[in-house]
Design an enzyme around this catalytic site. Sequence first.
Site, PDB file in Angstrom:
ATOM      1  N   HIS A  71      14.409  -7.342  22.372  1.00  0.00           N
ATOM      2  CA  HIS A  71      13.845  -8.134  23.249  1.00  0.00           C
ATOM      3  C   HIS A  71      13.788  -9.588  23.060  1.00  0.00           C
ATOM      4  CE1 HIS A  71      10.022  -7.763  20.828  1.00  0.00           C
ATOM      5  NE2 HIS A  71       9.822  -9.087  21.291  1.00  0.00           N
ATOM      6  N   ASP A 116      14.372  -1.084  20.225  1.00  0.00           N
ATOM      7  CA  ASP A 116      14.245  -2.298  20.286  1.00  0.00           C
ATOM      8  C   ASP A 116      14.674  -3.131  19.001  1.00  0.00           C
ATOM      9  OD1 ASP A 116      13.460  -5.114  21.139  1.00  0.00           O
ATOM     10  OD2 ASP A 116      11.218  -4.640  20.523  1.00  0.00           O
ATOM     11  N   SER A 210       7.836 -11.492  16.746  1.00  0.00           N
ATOM     12  CA  SER A 210       8.661 -10.517  17.261  1.00  0.00           C
ATOM     13  C   SER A 210      10.158 -10.718  16.684  1.00  0.00           C
ATOM     14  CB  SER A 210       8.794 -10.728  18.764  1.00  0.00           C
ATOM     15  OG  SER A 210       8.010 -10.041  19.461  1.00  0.00           O
TER      16      SER A 210
END
Length: 256
Positions: A71, A116, A210
């Site tokens: 992502h 992911d 992230s």
Amino acid sequence: MLKIVILLSAVVCALGGTVPEGLLPQLDGRIVGGSATTISSFPWQISLQRSGSHSCGGSVYSANIIVTAAHCLQSVSASSLQVRAGSTYWSSGGVVAKVAAFRNHEGYNANTMVNDIAVIRLSSSLSFSSSIKAIALATYNPANGAAAAVSGWGTQSSGSNSIPSQLQYVNVNIVSQSKCASSAYGYGSEIRNTMICAAASGKDACQGDSGGPLVSGGVLVGVVSWGYGCAYSNYPGVYADVAVLRSWVISTANSI
């Protein structure tokens, strides 16, 4: 209503996604309840940067391969990306390497956040030292409750615009996939078999973290992915499960 926080870090609260119908999640990602640290304690940690600004974290897999979250690499070109390695500070020090190419997992789904994970190939190889080291990929998942640590330069409170200049870390405990999907927590069926969770009271990853590393037993067990808010008591942080996705990382690193 709870916001689904996809731990991206590049921005404060851009919309992006996972389940409850009608609820669009935010791109987010930070270390909440953590402490300042130095790169020598987390020498596999890198800052993935878009146009020179910190966007996501990542982990050194080899001298020219970085593991991060899929992502983090949506709607972006390799030419706009660089990696800073070997520095406690995302904005200075260490070495900067341009990104030559990247590949997101072919099964990545922005709605469910399955798979992911992504692999980056650098345009030049990193020189290993006390501040730049590769980390091995987990071959199996640690036990539920096992000690782990997550690191990054993400914001330190949910929805914040600012990120710390110095690397932060927090100690957490592994929450197994089955436990995370159970009635003990609030996610239910949103937890899939490519995910693992981790939690500690008042501590979590959030905006800016992230793609960064979740480490237990000296190996990479997770990649910071998503969650409902940051450090919410009934919603552990959710990570891409490295043991499950290991074969994809290895084959992609060898072919990208």
